[in-house]
Structures are given as C-alpha cells and as structure tokens.
Scaffold this motif. Structure first.
Motif, PDB file in Angstrom:
ATOM      1  N   SER A  51      10.538 -15.399  16.884  1.00  0.00           N
ATOM      2  CA  SER A  51      11.964 -15.488  17.402  1.00  0.00           C
ATOM      3  C   SER A  51      13.503 -14.763  15.776  1.00  0.00           C
ATOM      4  CB  SER A  51      12.275 -16.894  17.814  1.00  0.00           C
ATOM      5  OG  SER A  51      12.556 -18.287  17.110  1.00  0.00           O
ATOM      6  N   GLY A  52      14.182 -14.643  16.178  1.00  0.00           N
ATOM      7  CA  GLY A  52      14.718 -14.332  15.606  1.00  0.00           C
ATOM      8  C   GLY A  52      14.780 -12.954  15.304  1.00  0.00           C
ATOM      9  N   GLY A  53      13.407 -11.932  15.806  1.00  0.00           N
ATOM     10  CA  GLY A  53      13.110 -10.649  15.195  1.00  0.00           C
ATOM     11  C   GLY A  53      13.731  -9.993  14.524  1.00  0.00           C
ATOM     12  N   ASN A  54      13.169 -10.511  13.081  1.00  0.00           N
ATOM     13  CA  ASN A  54      12.866  -9.262  11.985  1.00  0.00           C
ATOM     14  C   ASN A  54      11.563  -9.025  11.829  1.00  0.00           C
ATOM     15  OD1 ASN A  54      13.737  -7.595   9.873  1.00  0.00           O
ATOM     16  ND2 ASN A  54      14.346  -9.482   8.424  1.00  0.00           N
ATOM     17  N   ALA A  55      10.907  -8.693  11.913  1.00  0.00           N
ATOM     18  CA  ALA A  55       9.567  -7.762  11.147  1.00  0.00           C
ATOM     19  C   ALA A  55       8.940  -7.741  10.044  1.00  0.00           C
ATOM     20  CB  ALA A  55       8.967  -6.879  12.075  1.00  0.00           C
ATOM     21  N   GLY A  56      10.159  -6.908   9.485  1.00  0.00           N
ATOM     22  CA  GLY A  56      10.349  -7.389   7.933  1.00  0.00           C
ATOM     23  C   GLY A  56       9.508  -5.860   7.683  1.00  0.00           C
ATOM     24  N   ASN A  57       9.193  -5.385   6.114  1.00  0.00           N
ATOM     25  CA  ASN A  57       7.676  -4.634   6.583  1.00  0.00           C
ATOM     26  C   ASN A  57       6.612  -4.680   6.923  1.00  0.00           C
ATOM     27  OD1 ASN A  57      10.408  -3.763   4.915  1.00  0.00           O
ATOM     28  ND2 ASN A  57       9.350  -3.600   2.989  1.00  0.00           N
ATOM     29  N   ILE A  58       6.656  -3.133   7.581  1.00  0.00           N
ATOM     30  CA  ILE A  58       4.966  -3.395   8.598  1.00  0.00           C
ATOM     31  C   ILE A  58       3.755  -2.440   7.383  1.00  0.00           C
ATOM     32  CG2 ILE A  58       3.397  -3.331  10.381  1.00  0.00           C
ATOM     33  CD1 ILE A  58       6.343  -4.053  11.672  1.00  0.00           C
ATOM     34  N   VAL A  59       3.385  -2.529   6.631  1.00  0.00           N
ATOM     35  CA  VAL A  59       2.462  -1.876   5.893  1.00  0.00           C
ATOM     36  C   VAL A  59       1.289  -1.362   7.039  1.00  0.00           C
ATOM     37  CG1 VAL A  59       0.621  -1.372   4.580  1.00  0.00           C
ATOM     38  CG2 VAL A  59       3.087  -2.974   3.951  1.00  0.00           C
ATOM     39  N   LEU A  60       1.795   0.360   6.904  1.00  0.00           N
ATOM     40  CA  LEU A  60       0.446   0.822   8.136  1.00  0.00           C
ATOM     41  C   LEU A  60      -0.818   1.758   6.931  1.00  0.00           C
ATOM     42  CD1 LEU A  60       2.747   3.262  10.136  1.00  0.00           C
ATOM     43  CD2 LEU A  60       1.268   0.184  11.121  1.00  0.00           C
ATOM     44  N   GLU A  61      -1.986   1.097   7.550  1.00  0.00           N
ATOM     45  CA  GLU A  61      -3.075   2.126   6.582  1.00  0.00           C
ATOM     46  C   GLU A  61      -3.616   3.116   7.097  1.00  0.00           C
ATOM     47  OE1 GLU A  61      -6.398  -0.456   5.973  1.00  0.00           O
ATOM     48  OE2 GLU A  61      -5.862  -2.406   6.314  1.00  0.00           O
ATOM     49  N   TYR A  62      -3.622   4.181   6.271  1.00  0.00           N
ATOM     50  CA  TYR A  62      -4.650   5.272   6.108  1.00  0.00           C
ATOM     51  C   TYR A  62      -5.564   5.478   6.812  1.00  0.00           C
ATOM     52  CZ  TYR A  62      -1.391   6.696   2.797  1.00  0.00           C
ATOM     53  OH  TYR A  62      -0.240   6.847   1.744  1.00  0.00           O
ATOM     54  N   ASP A  63      -5.984   6.251   8.053  1.00  0.00           N
ATOM     55  CA  ASP A  63      -7.828   6.839   8.678  1.00  0.00           C
ATOM     56  C   ASP A  63      -8.511   7.544   7.903  1.00  0.00           C
ATOM     57  OD1 ASP A  63      -6.360   9.355   8.821  1.00  0.00           O
ATOM     58  OD2 ASP A  63      -6.497   9.640  10.569  1.00  0.00           O
ATOM     59  N   ALA A  64      -9.297   7.508   8.265  1.00  0.00           N
ATOM     60  CA  ALA A  64     -10.295   7.331   7.389  1.00  0.00           C
ATOM     61  C   ALA A  64     -10.170   9.494   6.678  1.00  0.00           C
ATOM     62  CB  ALA A  64     -11.714   8.284   8.374  1.00  0.00           C
ATOM     63  N   ASP A  65      -9.581  10.317   7.892  1.00  0.00           N
ATOM     64  CA  ASP A  65      -9.266  11.836   7.281  1.00  0.00           C
ATOM     65  C   ASP A  65      -8.236  11.510   7.017  1.00  0.00           C
ATOM     66  OD1 ASP A  65     -11.482  12.632   8.934  1.00  0.00           O
ATOM     67  OD2 ASP A  65      -9.739  12.457  10.932  1.00  0.00           O
ATOM     68  N   ILE A  66      -7.402  10.899   6.418  1.00  0.00           N
ATOM     69  CA  ILE A  66      -6.670  11.448   5.323  1.00  0.00           C
ATOM     70  C   ILE A  66      -7.243  10.054   3.778  1.00  0.00           C
ATOM     71  CG2 ILE A  66      -3.914  10.013   4.824  1.00  0.00           C
ATOM     72  CD1 ILE A  66      -4.051  12.229   6.491  1.00  0.00           C
ATOM     73  N   LYS A  67      -7.315   9.615   3.913  1.00  0.00           N
ATOM     74  CA  LYS A  67      -8.504   8.353   2.882  1.00  0.00           C
ATOM     75  C   LYS A  67      -8.933   9.796   2.153  1.00  0.00           C
ATOM     76  CE  LYS A  67      -8.175   3.869   4.130  1.00  0.00           C
ATOM     77  NZ  LYS A  67      -9.110   2.673   4.402  1.00  0.00           N
ATOM     78  N   LYS A  68     -10.080  10.337   2.597  1.00  0.00           N
ATOM     79  CA  LYS A  68     -10.828  11.349   2.541  1.00  0.00           C
ATOM     80  C   LYS A  68      -9.999  12.807   1.641  1.00  0.00           C
ATOM     81  CE  LYS A  68     -13.957  12.259   5.969  1.00  0.00           C
ATOM     82  NZ  LYS A  68     -15.219  13.603   6.822  1.00  0.00           N
ATOM     83  N   LEU A  69      -9.257  13.122   2.408  1.00  0.00           N
ATOM     84  CA  LEU A  69      -8.010  13.864   1.797  1.00  0.00           C
ATOM     85  C   LEU A  69      -7.462  13.033   0.158  1.00  0.00           C
ATOM     86  CD1 LEU A  69      -6.524  16.642   2.008  1.00  0.00           C
ATOM     87  CD2 LEU A  69      -4.762  14.755   3.317  1.00  0.00           C
ATOM     88  N   LEU A  70      -6.842  12.140   0.488  1.00  0.00           N
ATOM     89  CA  LEU A  70      -6.600  11.599  -0.735  1.00  0.00           C
ATOM     90  C   LEU A  70      -7.187  10.935  -2.128  1.00  0.00           C
ATOM     91  CD1 LEU A  70      -3.961   8.973   0.604  1.00  0.00           C
ATOM     92  CD2 LEU A  70      -3.402  11.476  -0.412  1.00  0.00           C
ATOM     93  N   ASP A  71      -8.533  10.929  -1.270  1.00  0.00           N
ATOM     94  CA  ASP A  71      -9.916  10.568  -2.714  1.00  0.00           C
ATOM     95  C   ASP A  71     -10.564  12.415  -3.147  1.00  0.00           C
ATOM     96  OD1 ASP A  71      -9.569   8.014  -2.210  1.00  0.00           O
ATOM     97  OD2 ASP A  71     -11.481   7.995  -1.006  1.00  0.00           O
ATOM     98  N   GLY A  72      -9.919  12.627  -2.423  1.00  0.00           N
ATOM     99  CA  GLY A  72     -10.773  14.366  -2.812  1.00  0.00           C
ATOM    100  C   GLY A  72     -11.984  14.781  -2.444  1.00  0.00           C
TER     101      GLY A  72
END
Length: 140
Positions: free
Chosen positions: A85-106
């Motif tokens: 109650s109050g309705g403020n979720a604040g910052n919600i952090v989303l994790e990258y999926d496996a394909d994006i992680k592969k791209l970022l890791d090289g």
C-alpha cells in the motif's frame, strides 16, 4: 444557497479520487539505465501500461492494498514484483537475458561483426611495407 452548493461540491470531490489507487515506479537495467517501452501489468488483470523514455510508469487500480506487477521487455528476463500500500515501487532492476549477456561478454558471433578489436588488422590497417610498395607501383 451558495454556501450549501459549495458544501455539497466539497463533500463530493473526495469520492472521485477514492476509487483509483496509483502504482508508480521506475524500471532500470543492471547498469542503471532506464528501460524504455517495458510493459508493466497488474497480475490477474488486463491493466497494462508501458514505461516512458525515463523508465517511469503509472498504473491505476481499483484494488487498494497491495499488488503484484509483472514487467516484461525484449532483451530482459521477465520480473514479478510486489507493491505494498502506498503504491510506490521505487526502482525495479531488470536482468539481461542470456542472448544480451553473450553479446556484452563478447562471446557472440555478433561481437565479431561490430567491434573493432575483432576485425582483421590487415584490411583496416595495412602494414607500411605493403602500403609503400603499392604507392611506388602506382607511380611507375
């Protein structure tokens, strides 16, 4: 008569906002950048909204205590989050999926196509001996 009208209007105004409860928050990625156009929905309903360029969202609900919201965006793992109650979720952090992680890791094949360090140096930066030989052969 005016006093009675004003009193009636003042008594009715709070009821217009009473049925709507607001859920607000901001969706960011693991690096802290806002996620644009992520869908945010209240679980079990068809109430959906999308984040703006800043990653912020606003949902209106009839329910007034706590909510479970589902967040989805392409390139990220789906996330469920409880808002009290109050309705403020604040910052919600989303994790990258496996394909994006592969791209970022090289380790992706796309990395070889788009990054300078993986291009063949002979094509981009020919050796000086080859360059001099080609210049002298053109002049003769």
């Amino acid at each position: 008569m005016r006093l009675v009208t004003y009193m009636l209007v003042l008594c009715i105004v709070p009821y217009f906002g009473l049925g709507q409860n607001k859920i607000t928050g901001k969706v960011v990625d693991q690096l802290g950048f806002p996620v644009y156009r992520a869908s945010v929905e209240i679980n079990g309903t068809d109430i959906v909204t999308y984040t703006d360029y800043d990653g912020s969202f606003l949902l209106n609900s009839e329910k007034d205590f706590h909510w479970k919201i589902n967040i989805k965006s392409k390139g990220y793992k789906p996330e469920s989050f409880f808002v009290l109650s109050g309705g403020n979720a604040g910052n919600i952090v989303l994790e990258y999926d496996a394909d994006i992680k592969k791209l970022l890791d090289g380790s992706s094949s796309l990395h070889q196509k788009f990054y300078w360090d993986s291009w063949n140096e002979a094509i981009l930066f020919p050796r000086s001996e080859n360059l001099l030989a080609s210049v002298f052969s053109l002049s003769n």
